[in-house]
Write an enzyme that holds these catalytic residues in place. Structure first.
Site, PDB file in Angstrom:
ATOM      1  N   SER A  54     -16.539  -2.644  19.495  1.00 49.79           N
ATOM      2  CA  SER A  54     -17.162  -3.187  20.705  1.00 49.79           C
ATOM      3  C   SER A  54     -17.757  -4.577  20.482  1.00 49.79           C
ATOM      4  CB  SER A  54     -18.247  -2.227  21.201  1.00 49.79           C
ATOM      5  OG  SER A  54     -17.680  -0.979  21.507  1.00 49.79           O
ATOM      6  N   HIS A 104     -22.402   2.491  13.747  1.00 48.50           N
ATOM      7  CA  HIS A 104     -21.720   3.054  14.922  1.00 48.50           C
ATOM      8  C   HIS A 104     -22.177   4.486  15.185  1.00 48.50           C
ATOM      9  CE1 HIS A 104     -19.146  -0.357  14.765  1.00 48.50           C
ATOM     10  NE2 HIS A 104     -18.390   0.052  13.788  1.00 48.50           N
ATOM     11  N   ARG A 125     -18.764  -2.522  25.247  1.00 46.26           N
ATOM     12  CA  ARG A 125     -17.496  -3.180  25.605  1.00 46.26           C
ATOM     13  C   ARG A 125     -16.716  -2.216  26.479  1.00 46.26           C
ATOM     14  NH1 ARG A 125     -12.602  -5.079  21.433  1.00 46.26           N
ATOM     15  NH2 ARG A 125     -11.592  -6.467  22.930  1.00 46.26           N
ATOM     16  N   SER A 225     -17.030 -18.756  18.239  1.00 43.45           N
ATOM     17  CA  SER A 225     -15.867 -18.655  19.127  1.00 43.45           C
ATOM     18  C   SER A 225     -14.821 -17.828  18.391  1.00 43.45           C
ATOM     19  CB  SER A 225     -15.305 -20.050  19.426  1.00 43.45           C
ATOM     20  OG  SER A 225     -14.725 -20.574  18.247  1.00 43.45           O
ATOM     21  N   PHE A 226     -13.949 -17.173  19.133  1.00 42.93           N
ATOM     22  CA  PHE A 226     -12.926 -16.339  18.499  1.00 42.93           C
ATOM     23  C   PHE A 226     -12.074 -17.168  17.544  1.00 42.93           C
ATOM     24  CE2 PHE A 226      -8.731 -14.333  18.318  1.00 42.93           C
ATOM     25  CZ  PHE A 226      -9.105 -13.105  17.793  1.00 42.93           C
ATOM     26  N   GLY A 250      -9.078 -10.525  20.536  1.00 39.77           N
ATOM     27  CA  GLY A 250     -10.330 -11.039  21.076  1.00 39.77           C
ATOM     28  C   GLY A 250     -10.265 -11.377  22.553  1.00 39.77           C
TER      29      GLY A 250
HETATM   30  P1  A3P Z   1      -9.544  -6.763  19.489  1.00 41.45           P
HETATM   31  O1  A3P Z   1      -8.979  -5.764  18.524  1.00 41.45           O
HETATM   32  O2  A3P Z   1      -9.405  -6.318  20.921  1.00 41.45           O
HETATM   33  O3  A3P Z   1      -9.021  -8.127  19.274  1.00 41.45           O
HETATM   34  P2  A3P Z   1     -15.815  -4.785  15.862  1.00 41.45           P
HETATM   35  O4  A3P Z   1     -16.375  -6.007  15.239  1.00 41.45           O
HETATM   36  O5  A3P Z   1     -16.840  -3.937  16.551  1.00 41.45           O
HETATM   37  O6  A3P Z   1     -14.953  -4.028  14.896  1.00 41.45           O
HETATM   38  O7  A3P Z   1     -14.870  -5.259  17.062  1.00 41.45           O
HETATM   39  C1  A3P Z   1     -13.674  -5.930  16.804  1.00 41.45           C
HETATM   40  C2  A3P Z   1     -13.155  -6.510  18.105  1.00 41.45           C
HETATM   41  O8  A3P Z   1     -13.984  -7.617  18.484  1.00 41.45           O
HETATM   42  C3  A3P Z   1     -11.733  -7.024  17.968  1.00 41.45           C
HETATM   43  O9  A3P Z   1     -11.114  -6.824  19.248  1.00 41.45           O
HETATM   44  C4  A3P Z   1     -11.999  -8.497  17.677  1.00 41.45           C
HETATM   45  O10 A3P Z   1     -10.900  -9.342  17.928  1.00 41.45           O
HETATM   46  C5  A3P Z   1     -13.156  -8.774  18.632  1.00 41.45           C
HETATM   47  N1  A3P Z   1     -13.889  -9.989  18.237  1.00 41.45           N
HETATM   48  C6  A3P Z   1     -14.418 -10.295  17.037  1.00 41.45           C
HETATM   49  N2  A3P Z   1     -14.964 -11.523  17.053  1.00 41.45           N
HETATM   50  C7  A3P Z   1     -14.776 -12.010  18.293  1.00 41.45           C
HETATM   51  C8  A3P Z   1     -15.088 -13.265  18.935  1.00 41.45           C
HETATM   52  N3  A3P Z   1     -15.706 -14.236  18.277  1.00 41.45           N
HETATM   53  N4  A3P Z   1     -14.729 -13.409  20.226  1.00 41.45           N
HETATM   54  C9  A3P Z   1     -14.100 -12.424  20.896  1.00 41.45           C
HETATM   55  N5  A3P Z   1     -13.763 -11.229  20.352  1.00 41.45           N
HETATM   56  C10 A3P Z   1     -14.096 -11.024  19.067  1.00 41.45           C
END
Ligand code: A3P
Length: 286
Positions: A54, A104, A125, A225-226, A250
């Site tokens: 999330s 978690h 999320r 940023s992603f 992301g």
């Molecule tokens: P996706 O698999 O949908 O890309 P967690 O950190 O709780 O494990 O969550 C991982 C999710 O958060 C992944 O989603 C990842 O890409 C997304 N994420 C991590 N950093 C991010 C960022 N800076 N901006 C947007 N999404 C991000």
């Protein structure tokens, strides 16, 4: 107790059951959690809590940039994890204050003292996107041994009896019941961070009591940023099969590329039945 979770198509991965909840098979996860009654919470601890996938790593980097004088992201490979399910209580004791801890676990496994004393940021999320992200996490990580399909994984994740970390619906409902109206808690939504990251960075800073200059908010927004995180964050290579990453897509709405009509109906029926227990508006398309 270590078990195998087998999906509707016969593919499986390992899990450990602790107090009725399925958890990833981290070494010593059972004793780590059973030792939580020896965990000493500190008033300046910050917990980042959520159902998996999330936005844990995202919020973690924001918080670390705000709480320290860092200008760059953390080095997960060198600094390790502050993930109490995977760390012995004794090693958490040795961490300097202020500690930033991720978890978690559902409420019933969380250390009670921490709930009374420490700050908690709960990240929400769209669970449909978190389900999809979780599928790639379990499929692409080396340790799980899972080689199933999205359909098989969906069936395990929607079922409260087989879902890792417990049902999303119960996780949110139970946590919101104790965090609602708690001045030591902040709810942050992944979708709000996508919409306006700087605004959420500022909200988090003010909640933590670390207000910063506009220039620092700009830097945190840029570094988190992603694109920057995907490029700059080193990942633990042994964790992933080729192509696997914590920073996958992301985006908001990847569930639409995965959920079948029947899966969406099944999900929405449970959501509609449980929505009044959630106590929080969940900002996503049904
Ligand atoms: P996706 O698999 O949908 O890309 P967690 O950190 O709780 O494990 O969550 C991982 C999710 O958060 C992944 O989603 C990842 O890409 C997304 N994420 C991590 N950093 C991010 C960022 N800076 N901006 C947007 N999404 C991000």
């Amino acid at each position: 107790k270590r078990i195998k979770l087998t999906d509707s198509e016969g593919n499986s991965f390992s899990a450990v059951v602790v107090k009725g909840i399925h958890l990833p098979p981290f070494p010593l996860v059972e004793s780590n959690i059973n030792n939580y009654d020896k965990f000493h919470a500190r008033e300046d601890d910050v917990w980042i809590v959520n159902w998996p996938k999330s936005g844990t790593h995202w919020v973690y980097e924001v918080v670390k940039l705000l709480m320290t004088d860092r200008e760059e992201l953390t080095d997960t490979v060198k600094e390790g994890t502050m993930f109490p399910e995977a760390c012995a209580v004794e090693s958490l004791e040795k961490l300097p204050s202020p500690r930033v801890l991720d978890t978690h676990v559902p409420l019933k496994l969380f250390p009670e003292e921490a709930l009374k004393k420490s700050k908690i940021i709960y990240t929400l999320r769209n669970p449909k996107d978190a389900f999809v992200s979780g599928y790639y996490h379990v499929k692409n990580n080396v340790g799980s041994g899972y080689d199933g399909t999205w359909n098989g994984c969906f069936d395990l994740t929607i079922d409260e009896n087989t879902c890792v970390y417990g049902s999303w619906f119960d996780h949110v409902a139970d946590w919101m019941e104790v965090l609602e109206n708690n001045p030591n808690a902040l709810v942050v939504k992944y979708e709000d961070m996508q919409r306006n990251l700087k605004k959420e960075v500022r909200r988090i800073a003010e909640f933590l009591g670390y207000p910063k200059s506009e220039e620092i908010y700009e830097n945190v927004t840029k570094k988190c940023s992603f694109g920057h995180m995907k490029k700059a964050k080193k990942e633990v290579k042994s964790f992933w099969k080729p192509g696997g990453s914590m920073y996958r897509k992301g985006i908001v709405g990847d569930w639409k590329n995965h959920f079948t009509v029947a899966q969406n109906e099944k999900f929405n029926a449970i959501f509609n039945e449980k929505r009044n227990k959630l106590r929080v508006s969940v900002d996503f398309e049904l």
